[in-house]
Design a protein around this motif. Structure first.
Motif, PDB file in Angstrom:
ATOM      1  N   UNK A 143     -60.359  -5.803  -2.557  1.00  0.00           N
ATOM      2  CA  UNK A 143     -61.282  -6.912  -2.274  1.00  0.00           C
ATOM      3  C   UNK A 143     -62.631  -6.538  -2.155  1.00  0.00           C
ATOM      4  N   UNK A 144     -62.996  -5.340  -1.551  1.00  0.00           N
ATOM      5  CA  UNK A 144     -64.273  -4.771  -1.312  1.00  0.00           C
ATOM      6  C   UNK A 144     -64.680  -4.572  -2.958  1.00  0.00           C
ATOM      7  N   UNK A 145     -63.939  -3.716  -3.606  1.00  0.00           N
ATOM      8  CA  UNK A 145     -64.184  -3.308  -4.850  1.00  0.00           C
ATOM      9  C   UNK A 145     -64.403  -4.394  -5.808  1.00  0.00           C
ATOM     10  N   UNK A 146     -63.714  -5.649  -5.642  1.00  0.00           N
ATOM     11  CA  UNK A 146     -64.329  -6.844  -6.231  1.00  0.00           C
ATOM     12  C   UNK A 146     -65.425  -7.380  -6.138  1.00  0.00           C
ATOM     13  N   UNK A 147     -65.810  -7.518  -4.722  1.00  0.00           N
ATOM     14  CA  UNK A 147     -67.100  -7.944  -4.200  1.00  0.00           C
ATOM     15  C   UNK A 147     -68.354  -7.138  -5.007  1.00  0.00           C
ATOM     16  N   UNK A 148     -68.207  -5.679  -5.034  1.00  0.00           N
ATOM     17  CA  UNK A 148     -69.032  -5.058  -5.561  1.00  0.00           C
ATOM     18  C   UNK A 148     -69.209  -4.992  -6.997  1.00  0.00           C
TER      19      UNK A 148
END
Length: 100
Positions: A33-38
């Motif tokens: 999820x964090x990777x997707x946001x970045x």
């Protein structure tokens, strides 16, 4: 994938695997999820032509640019591909923050 549909399938699969790992109390190698946001942040910056912090401009030979253009999807295709998963992640976090 290099098409929006292929990118969507890949991102959806990663999120589903992470969900299954959490339900089984297993640790994932990454936080998708964090990777997707970045990823979204960086691709939007690339789409707008902005240089991100720490980016180094690389001048590629013409042959590499031709190869790169055939194998790496455009920013617009990436954004179209990640949009459904990004909407899901954002809505999930919004509902979690409302209920807490």
């Amino acid at each position: 994938g290099i098409s929006p549909e292929g990118i969507n399938r890949e991102v959806s699969s990663i999120l589903e695997c992470a969900r299954l790992n959490r339900s089984r109390r297993l640790q994932s190698l990454a936080i998708p999820e964090t990777t997707l946001l970045y990823l979204a942040k960086n691709v939007i910056a690339d789409f707008r032509g902005q240089k991100r912090d720490g980016d180094k401009s690389i001048i590629l030979p013409k042959s590499a640019r031709i190869y790169r253009n055939n194998c790496i999807p455009s920013s617009k295709k990436v954004l179209r591909g990640i949009l459904p998963s990004l909407q899901f992640v954002v809505s999930k976090h919004r509902s979690a923050s409302r209920s807490s």
